[in-house]
Design an enzyme around this catalytic site. Sequence first.
Site, PDB file in Angstrom:
ATOM      1  N   ASP A 125      12.059   6.105   6.267  1.00 24.35           N
ATOM      2  CA  ASP A 125      12.414   7.289   6.708  1.00 24.35           C
ATOM      3  C   ASP A 125      11.452   7.836   7.697  1.00 24.35           C
ATOM      4  OD1 ASP A 125      14.204   9.683   7.225  1.00 24.35           O
ATOM      5  OD2 ASP A 125      13.359  10.685   5.367  1.00 24.35           O
ATOM      6  N   TYR A 206       6.192   0.069  -2.867  1.00 22.18           N
ATOM      7  CA  TYR A 206       5.616   1.072  -2.008  1.00 22.18           C
ATOM      8  C   TYR A 206       4.518   1.686  -2.684  1.00 22.18           C
ATOM      9  CZ  TYR A 206      10.215   1.852   0.066  1.00 22.18           C
ATOM     10  OH  TYR A 206      11.371   1.733   0.847  1.00 22.18           O
TER      11      TYR A 206
END
Length: 471
Positions: A125, A206
């Site tokens: 994002d 992540y």
Amino acid sequence: MSEALIRRIQELEADLKKLKSQLKERSEAGDDPSPNEHTDCRPDSNTSSSKKGKKAGKERPFDFSAHPRRHVALRMAYLGWSYQGFAVQENTDNTVEARVFEALLKTRLILDRQSSNYHRCGRTDKGVSAFSQVITIDLRSTQFCGGPGVTVPEHVDVSAKNKATGSELPYVKMLNRVLPQDIRILDWAPVAEGFSARFDCQSRTYRYYFPRGSLDVTLMADAAKRYEGTHDFRNLCKMDVGNGVLQFERTILSASVKPVQPQHINCTDQYDLFIFEIKGLAFLYHQVRCMMALLLLIGQKLEAPEIINQLLDVQSNPRKPQYSMAVDYPLVLYDCHFEGLSWKQENEEVNHVLSALQQHWTQSAVKTHVLHGMIQGLEAIGGVSSNHCWLVEGSKQRTYRPLLERPCCESLESRINHFVKRGRLEREEGENGGEMVHRGKRSKHSHKSPSLPVSSEMSLSKQSTDQKAED
């Protein structure tokens, strides 16, 4: 003024009028004036541009059909802070993917996106970075004799080409020479024709970086373990029902909170950095940032670690409480794991990337210590540091309201009904009389994979992974 001078002026004006008339006649007839007739003082530059124009007009378009194509995986790193996300969007061209396709077209490695057999591993994002983002794509190749992932055009006479299988095009070097400095290709690997960066990824990792501040990092580390396993994460993500994400069960392989520098584990310096690292098969939209938001609340002792278990229990809590996500810039897609790939690195390019990252680090580290010095200066004269957590979006509440006492978002069923009414989803009756919900409207940038009903999405592992990748 003498009469002789007046007559001379009139003669010159008449001559000038005659010359203009002649130039106009030649121009209308399509004749080029001779160099001597140019009134411009730079005849050489005009002649040069004229030649360039003629050459450009005769240039033939690049014939991609005369070259083999090779299905490859490209691994890249990028700093996403100045981009509106990785994936191409309809309302902006400031995305990482847009820059990558500009480079692919400029180097003539692809004809266009539509025919390139393109897949991406993750869809990061706005503001999110990556160290190991992977895409798969068909690129122009030199391998007329074939090889892994190579397709040779049927009409090409390989013997006539008389081309032995030599070195492949330097994909990494070609792309890095035209990409922005904050987007770098690390390496590439030949892959089978049907291999997909999206569906063949074994796991994604992540990392979210944060300072200790006044957080109880030990409590956060214990709480993070509650994420591990297979759970329904509808209360810890943005439910992207409008894009066909209707199944929210995901598997987390590991979750941990650890110091960036392990030797500081017993230290109490509020400026020490920590990492929330999470590894899973696939992630939902904004999932990691929602998970991090809960850990920050727990680290501030505003919520107990049990809140994680309560929100994962969608039977007792079917609707997500309203809360703010963690901010975007500390998040990094650190690794995308694939089995059996032979990554081909070019040492010169690795050194170029390393040098670019060192330059970025130097600038950021110096700025960090400039700020730290100012903070210490204010503390030395009696300033008191704030305990505010700066990593959560929105403003701080004066009086904290526990999550389970807050207003809740719409339920999954309500969202589905909403998008069915808008025509984004459509209902059809299944073979066994049960109801199925199909994906409806699709973005022009989305893959051309067929729409699947909820029942199919739950049963097909490849479709249930990365319906829309995290952040």
